[in-house]
Design an enzyme around this catalytic site. Structure first.
Site, PDB file in Angstrom:
ATOM      1  CG  HIS A   1      -2.193  -0.694   1.448  1.00 59.19           C
ATOM      2  ND1 HIS A   1      -2.365  -1.405   1.773  1.00 59.19           N
ATOM      3  CD2 HIS A   1      -3.026  -0.674  -0.314  1.00 59.19           C
ATOM      4  CE1 HIS A   1      -3.509  -1.888   1.561  1.00 59.19           C
ATOM      5  NE2 HIS A   1      -4.062  -1.693   0.270  1.00 59.19           N
TER       6      HIS A   1
ATOM      7  NE  ARG B   1      11.434   0.227 -14.774  1.00 58.89           N
ATOM      8  CZ  ARG B   1      12.096   2.093 -14.539  1.00 58.89           C
ATOM      9  NH1 ARG B   1      11.230   1.931 -14.609  1.00 58.89           N
ATOM     10  NH2 ARG B   1      13.216   1.810 -14.859  1.00 58.89           N
TER      11      ARG B   1
ATOM     12  NE  ARG C   1      11.494  -3.826 -18.482  1.00 57.39           N
ATOM     13  CZ  ARG C   1      12.464  -3.153 -17.360  1.00 57.39           C
ATOM     14  NH1 ARG C   1      13.361  -2.398 -18.013  1.00 57.39           N
ATOM     15  NH2 ARG C   1      11.986  -3.022 -16.213  1.00 57.39           N
TER      16      ARG C   1
ATOM     17  CD  GLU D   1      17.981  -3.873 -19.964  1.00 53.67           C
ATOM     18  OE1 GLU D   1      17.771  -2.678 -19.242  1.00 53.67           O
ATOM     19  OE2 GLU D   1      17.505  -4.780 -20.520  1.00 53.67           O
TER      20      GLU D   1
ATOM     21  CG  ASN E   1      18.788   2.447 -15.081  1.00 53.37           C
ATOM     22  OD1 ASN E   1      19.025   4.065 -15.107  1.00 53.37           O
ATOM     23  ND2 ASN E   1      17.663   2.358 -14.452  1.00 53.37           N
ATOM     24  CG  ASP E   2      20.259  -3.319 -16.564  1.00 51.14           C
ATOM     25  OD1 ASP E   2      20.772  -3.919 -14.718  1.00 51.14           O
ATOM     26  OD2 ASP E   2      18.708  -3.442 -16.630  1.00 51.14           O
TER      27      ASP E   2
ATOM     28  NE  ARG F   1      19.444  -1.781 -12.022  1.00 50.26           N
ATOM     29  CZ  ARG F   1      18.443  -1.059 -12.372  1.00 50.26           C
ATOM     30  NH1 ARG F   1      18.450  -1.793 -13.841  1.00 50.26           N
ATOM     31  NH2 ARG F   1      16.962  -0.692 -12.632  1.00 50.26           N
TER      32      ARG F   1
ATOM     33  CB  CYS G   1      13.441   3.768 -21.407  1.00 51.98           C
ATOM     34  SG  CYS G   1      13.974   2.098 -21.407  1.00 51.98           S
TER      35      CYS G   1
HETATM   36  C1  PEP Z   1      17.392  -0.005 -17.425  1.00 51.93           C
HETATM   37  O1  PEP Z   1      18.541  -0.878 -16.990  1.00 51.93           O
HETATM   38  O2  PEP Z   1      18.080   1.469 -18.039  1.00 51.93           O
HETATM   39  C2  PEP Z   1      15.836   0.142 -17.294  1.00 51.93           C
HETATM   40  C3  PEP Z   1      15.644   0.956 -17.718  1.00 51.93           C
HETATM   41  O3  PEP Z   1      15.461  -0.967 -17.325  1.00 51.93           O
HETATM   42  P1  PEP Z   1      15.484  -1.181 -15.777  1.00 51.93           P
HETATM   43  O4  PEP Z   1      15.339  -0.401 -14.701  1.00 51.93           O
HETATM   44  O5  PEP Z   1      13.920  -1.705 -15.397  1.00 51.93           O
HETATM   45  O6  PEP Z   1      16.022  -2.662 -15.192  1.00 51.93           O
HETATM   46 MG    MG Z   2      16.590  -2.995 -17.173  1.00 50.25          MG
END
Ligand code: PEP
Ligand code: MG
Length: 624
Positions: free
Chosen positions: A258, A355, A391, A480, A503-504, A514, A551
């Site tokens: 919640h 996501r 995705r 990624e 990010n990945d 990460r 993204c």
């Molecule tokens: C990423 O890896 O940048 C990404 C957008 O996917 P997630 O953060 O969901 O792994």
């Molecule tokens: Mg990712």
């Protein structure tokens, strides 16, 4: 009795078969059916409590004394609602102590105790009713569900019986009656066990009313504060809407609790699962980073100032473009229907990353196709006629799904995650694609689909074939892994678009987990190696004449945005709150400047050099 319905495992929209025997069985059935029809005397818009995924503690044990946490500490948890905020800590008012079990009420006084229970239950239902009227959206549904539990005749009847038969005090009787209902729910396990927190919340409200003491819950303050708690009850989270709370940190809870749902729908940065946070002193300054899941105690003043500046949401007019009119669509990252509604309100041009795994994090077994269609339609409906990039399940590593991932992997980030799950469970992917195709047909959004965690051309080709066989035409992949970035030209031969998951990409390029905050400096999209890989993908996109999105978090960084466009990125997707800032940064520069900035950073050897090179080109033209 609503709590009986819950114990059956019944949820809103479920179909129930009623049967009865004995005298006037028909009449009894008719009356029960009529009760269902008019929403248990509360009107038909009254919601039976919806599922509230996230492990709730089933056994209520006395909270251990919190360990004091000093200045400068950085605590880690799970970021469940994006954004940064800095404000003083306010602790949730503690729950009520357990009423005395030994006290016995004299028979002559029992009637008074019984009426105390009845009046208190009515008063609580009334309070929750007036708060429901003031609330909106998710908060309203949750409050409404609590109100219905407070009006539950069985809870009151059971408590009354305990007073009459055993001489329990009113407060003790409510406590014990609630415990029986809790046990029934806990025994069901899974999603029903998670309703235990709702029963306890209503129990405490009734007892507080009986004892005429303050309600446990969110304190009222005149100044902004970060709410810290072991966990939040639904009615606590719902009451946040009207208060001065600007961020939430809890010791317990998961991404679909919640707390997480409400925090996201209110746009409050939130981190859950932060061990030890209840030991932070009242009034200490907390910097909450909902993107990275960190909580800093008494951080340096300049970081507080920066977080406050970043928290101001700049409005977005709904069109991302450079100073020369070159369009750069600005899209939103969402995890479900509530996020999508927020994104639509923030005027995102569409969704650049849905996501889908966020819809099913609490599930022990795979969702049915119908359940998936419902979840996807909830997002698509917010963007009729607009692009929504969905995705496929990115299960594993930091987002394991019990039905998709193995129990244990030595290196989950390098394991069977994302698209790799289809090696093991191809049906899971095919079912998801089928559900997506059905949802796309049912809604007006322009659906595009992409796979996470792709490393080879074969994987991308196989994915594209499966998508097209399912009737999904626009197919892409996320970039990624360094492998995918280096193979971008070949990948463009088999897919329609790519989206950079920075990010990945940073995690795998720098070989830095990460989730490890100590390695945050390595998990930085400004790392020259990451920028060069993005540049290689951008160049391949330009050569192929196909779109390249971003993204990952980098997509919402206003300083990086012009550089990304210069590197060949054609759209950016981010948390809704960042749209305005990124739009403002892009509106200040033309395409030639973006390209010059990109060229300048590509020869940088360090993060500092890359930032300085970008600044040198952009600062002359940008006022941001
Ligand atoms: C990423 O890896 O940048 C990404 C957008 O996917 P997630 O953060 O969901 O792994
Ligand atoms: Mg990712």
């Amino acid at each position: 009795s609503l709590s009986r319905l819950l114990i059956l495992g019944a949820r809103h929209g479920d179909e129930l078969e009623l049967s009865a025997h004995g005298a006037d069985a028909e009449g009894a059935l008719d009356r029960v059916a009529a009760l269902f029809d008019d929403g248990f005397g509360e009107g038909t818009d009254a919601a039976v409590p919806q599922s509230a995924p996230a492990p709730a503690p089933v056994e209520e044990s006395p909270a251990p004394a919190p360990v004091a946490v000093g200045s400068g500490a950085v605590l880690r948890g799970r970021g469940v609602s994006a954004g940064k905020v800095a404000a003083p800590v306010v602790h949730l008012a503690p729950p009520l102590p357990e009423p005395d079990a030994a006290a016995v009420i004299a028979p002559a006084d029992r009637l008074d105790e019984v009426s105390a229970i009845e009046w208190a239950a009515v008063a609580v239902a009334d309070q929750l009713r007036s708060r429901t009227a003031q609330a909106t959206g998710e908060a309203r549904a949750i409050l409404d569900a609590s109100r219905l539990l407070a009006s539950d005749p069985e809870l009151v009847a059971d408590a009354t019986a305990l007073v009459q038969a055993k001489g329990r005090s009113a407060a003790r009787a409510v406590w014990e009656a609630a415990a029986v209902h809790e046990k029934g729910l806990a025994a069901l396990g899974g999603r029903m066990a998670e309703r235990v927190a709702d029963i306890r919340d209503v129990r405490d409200r009734i007892i507080a009313e009986i004892l005429e003491v303050d309600m446990p819950g969110v304190p009222e303050r005149d100044e902004p504060f970060v709410l810290v708690a072991a966990d939040l009850a639904p009615a606590d989270t719902a009451s946040l809407e009207s208060g001065r709370c600007v961020g939430i940190v809890t010791e317990q809870g998961g991404p679909t609790s919640h707390t997480a749902i409400i925090a996201r729908s209110l746009g409050l940065p939130a981190v859950v699962g932060v061990t030890g946070v209840t030991g932070v002193a009242d009034g200490a300054m907390l910097l909450v980073d909902g993107d990275h899941g960190t909580v800093e105690v008494d951080p340096p003043e300049e970081r507080v100032v920066a977080a406050r500046a970043a928290a101001i949401v700049v409005p977005f007019d709904g069109t991302g473009s450079l100073a020369d009119g070159h369009r750069v669509p600005l899209l939103a990252n969402v995890g479900g229907a509530a996020d999508a509604a927020t994104a639509a309100t923030a005027r995102a041009e569409g969704v650049g990353l849905f996501r889908t795994e966020f819809c099913f994090l609490d599930r022990a077994d795979a969702p049915s196709i119908d359940e998936q269609v419902a979840a996807y339609c909830g997002v698509l409906a917010a963007f009729p006629g607009r692009k929504v990039v969905v995705r496929t399940l990115d299960a594993g590593s930091d987002k394991p799904l019990p039905f998709a991932n193995a129990d244990h992997e030595d290196n989950p980030a390098l394991g069977v995650r994302g698209l790799r799950i289809a090696r093991r469970s191809p049906q899971l992917l095919d079912d998801q694609l089928r559900a997506l195709a059905l949802a796309a047909r049912a809604e007006q959004a322009q659906v595009e689909v992409m796979a996470p965690m792709v490393s080879t051309v074969e994987e991308a080709r196989d994915f594209a074939e499966r998508c097209r066989a399912a009737g999904l035409e626009r197919v892409g992949i996320m970039i990624e892994t360094p492998s995918a970035a280096l193979l971008a030209a070949e990948l463009f031969e088999v897919v329609d678009f790519v989206s950079l998951g920075t990010n990945d990409l940073a995690q795998y390029t720098l070989a830095a987990d990460r989730l490890v905050s100590e390695l945050g400096d390595l998990n930085d999209p400004w790392q020259p190696a990451v920028l060069r890989l993005i540049g290689a993908v951008g160049e391949a996109g330009r050569a192929a004449g196909k779109p390249v999105g971003v993204c990952g978090e980098a997509g919402g960084d206003p300083t990086l945005a012009p550089v990304l466009v210069g590197l060949g990125v054609t759209s950016l997707s981010m948390t809704s709150r960042s749209l305005g800032r990124v739009a403002a940064a892009l509106a200040d520069v033309d395409e030639a400047t973006c390209r010059r900035a990109a060229t300048a950073i590509l020869t940088a050897g360090t993060v500092d050099e890359a930032r300085a090179a970008a600044r040198a080109v952009l600062e002359g033209v940008s006022s941001h």
